[in-house]
Enzyme design. Structure first.
Site, short mmCIF file in Angstrom:
data_model
loop_
_atom_site.label_atom_id
_atom_site.label_comp_id
_atom_site.label_asym_id
_atom_site.label_seq_id
_atom_site.Cartn_x
_atom_site.Cartn_y
_atom_site.Cartn_z
N ARG A 122 137.24 90.29 -32.75
CA ARG A 122 138.17 90.57 -31.65
C ARG A 122 139.46 89.75 -31.72
NH1 ARG A 122 133.26 90.27 -29.03
NH2 ARG A 122 132.36 92.33 -28.65
N LYS A 144 153.64 93.57 -34.84
CA LYS A 144 153.14 94.94 -35.00
C LYS A 144 152.33 94.97 -36.28
CE LYS A 144 156.48 98.23 -33.09
NZ LYS A 144 157.32 99.37 -33.52
N GLU A 186 167.70 96.55 -43.07
CA GLU A 186 167.26 96.12 -41.73
C GLU A 186 168.25 95.09 -41.16
OE1 GLU A 186 165.00 97.97 -40.56
OE2 GLU A 186 163.63 98.54 -42.20
N LYS A 228 165.64 89.60 -34.06
CA LYS A 228 164.38 90.33 -33.82
C LYS A 228 163.52 89.56 -32.82
CE LYS A 228 160.75 93.15 -35.50
NZ LYS A 228 160.05 93.77 -36.60
N GLU A 238 157.20 97.28 -26.97
CA GLU A 238 158.07 98.44 -27.16
C GLU A 238 158.04 99.43 -25.99
OE1 GLU A 238 158.34 99.91 -31.18
OE2 GLU A 238 159.14 101.82 -30.50
N ARG A 242 162.96 97.36 -27.34
CA ARG A 242 162.55 97.26 -28.75
C ARG A 242 162.83 98.56 -29.51
NH1 ARG A 242 157.19 94.00 -30.96
NH2 ARG A 242 157.51 94.45 -33.16
N ASN A 246 164.76 101.22 -33.87
CA ASN A 246 164.54 102.48 -34.60
C ASN A 246 165.83 103.18 -34.99
OD1 ASN A 246 161.73 102.29 -34.42
ND2 ASN A 246 161.77 103.09 -32.33
N HIS A 249 165.99 105.36 -38.00
CA HIS A 249 164.63 105.51 -38.51
C HIS A 249 164.04 106.91 -38.31
CE1 HIS A 249 164.81 101.30 -39.33
NE2 HIS A 249 163.55 101.23 -39.71
N HIS A 253 162.49 108.30 -41.44
CA HIS A 253 161.05 108.62 -41.53
C HIS A 253 160.84 110.06 -41.98
CE1 HIS A 253 159.88 105.18 -38.56
NE2 HIS A 253 159.93 104.75 -39.80
N HIS A 266 161.52 102.58 -48.19
CA HIS A 266 161.76 102.74 -46.75
C HIS A 266 163.24 102.47 -46.43
CE1 HIS A 266 161.28 102.31 -42.43
NE2 HIS A 266 161.81 101.10 -42.51
#
Ligand code: NAD
Ligand code: ZN
Length: 362
Positions: A122, A144, A186, A228, A238, A242, A246, A249, A253, A266
């Site tokens: 956990r 993340k 980025e 960041k 998010e 946040r 994107n 993106h 993507h 990427h």
């Protein structure tokens, strides 16, 4: 030169330490910040070859018995099979709730190891030692973690903050040049969304960055991480702010997915996305032609692509964008620049306008 940035998340706060020679002092940093009962390193296979010996030596000098597991880099490793490989080694090495996992590698290893740390017993502590520029300026910060489902990227994941992020710019010396360019996206993205002075720093010091000048890299990476960290501190899960990360993106993507994650890094796909989102913003009267040109010039100087491949139609790209998980209630949510250093979030842009902007990016 060492710079430290705090990610301010109350009891989950942690420092990001950026500098040179850090790889030789990992043990001391971990001992002073975490004092784990035991440690296990999960390393990218290539990174293990280059950098495991100093990391292991340093941990031994600090009194830790060290085991190391290696996993190949690349998107394919964010899988259930590799997750169980990591979990098996945690069980085999009898890691307990006081143990710490160490992720040594790029964003793939960071996401995989972070997720293993989130679910084992956990949740146990983990440390990020990112070794790609992409991971140093973005992926290793913010908690993340995820693996991929065969039907979609990052579909299985958790928010789980690391206890420490240790960034040694010396590790970039073995990284292929193409990955340096891809990681830069980025930083450029962050500059456009909220920090014009960082954008200008990259414009003025691009040669130093590409030649891996340590002082320039440390300043740029620390600045990107501070941005960041600030966003994550304000919106950890998010729910709002946040989302601005994107920018570019949704287009990127779609391009990555349509080419099976095999053609573009990427960062390269996101570069095309930045250019297209900026074109759309110009068409909507939000962004000036001069700022569009300024972003285009920096992407170009960074040897990043700007256009979609001709075998993908604008409609195909639009349809793939609509499948991206960032849509809300079926509406495409786009981050659009209003100047270098500021963006707006829009979910009311007509499909025809989006397709028109894509068709201008070939
Ligand atoms: N968690 C987040 O917030 C977040 C944010 C952005 C991206 N990501 C994830 O990051 C991943 C991409 O990360 P990446 O670009 O670092 O990919 P990666 O981890 O696959 O690394 C790219 C390649 O570089 C090699 N490599 C790594 N470090 C090296 C070094 N120092 N020298 C030589 N070779 C080295 C690896 O073996 C690999 O082949 C994606 O899965 C993406 O989803 C996560
Ligand atoms: Zn990205």
């Amino acid at each position: 030169m060492i710079k430290t940035i705090e990610v301010d998340l109350k009891e989950d706060s942690y420092p990001i330490i950026v500098g040179t020679g850090i790889i030789n002092r990992i043990g001391a940093y971990i001992k002073s910040h975490i004092q784990p009962t035991s440690v296990l390193i999960v390393a990218d296979t290539v990174v293990k070859y280059h950098f495991a010996p100093p990391v292991v030596d340093s941990l031994k000098r600090s009194g830790y018995d060290v085991s190391i597991v290696d996993i190949p880099g690349g998107e394919g490793s964010k899988s259930v099979d590799q997750l169980f490989q990591v979990l098996d080694s945690l069980v085999d090495n009898q890691l307990d709730r006081g143990s710490t996992l160490i992720a040594l590698g790029g964003g793939v290893i960071g996401d995989l190891v972070g997720f293993a740390a989130a679910v084992y017993m956990r949740g146990i502590a983990y440390v990020q030692i990112p070794t790609t520029l992409q991971a140093q300026v973005d992926a290793s910060v913010g908690g993340k973690t995820a693996i991929n489902h065969p039907k979609g990227k990052n579909l299985i994941g958790a928010f789980h903050q690391p206890k420490l992020v240790l960034i040694d710019v010396d590790t970039l010396k073995t990284l292929p040049q193409r990955d340096i360019h891809a990681g830069l996206i980025e930083v450029i993205k962050m500059g456009v969304i909220r920090d014009e002075s960082m954008f200008a720093m990259v414009e003025d010091n691009l040669d130093g960055v590409l030649n891996l000048d340590a002082k320039t890299l440390i300043e740029m990476i620390a600045c990107a991480c501070a941005n960041k960290a600030d966003i994550v501190a304000k919106d950890e899960k998010e729910s709002g702010l946040r989302m601005v990360l994107n920018y570019g993106h949704t287009f990127g993507h779609a391009l990555e997915a349509l080419t099976d994650y095999k053609v573009y890094r990427h960062g390269e796909a996101v570069s095309v996305g930045l250019n297209c989102a900026a074109r759309l913003a110009v068409n909507l009267g939000l962004f000036s032609e001069a700022d569009f040109e300024r972003q285009r010039t920096l992407l170009n100087r960074s040897k990043l692509p700007l256009t979609f491949p001709t075998d993908l139609s604008p409609e195909t790209i639009y349809d793939a964008m609509s499948l991206d998980k960032k849509t809300v209630g079926g509406k495409l949510r786009l981050i659009l620049p209003t100047r270098i250093g500021a963006v707006v979030i829009r979910d009311d842009v007509p499909e025809t306008k989006i397709i028109e902007a894509i068709s201008q990016c070939y």
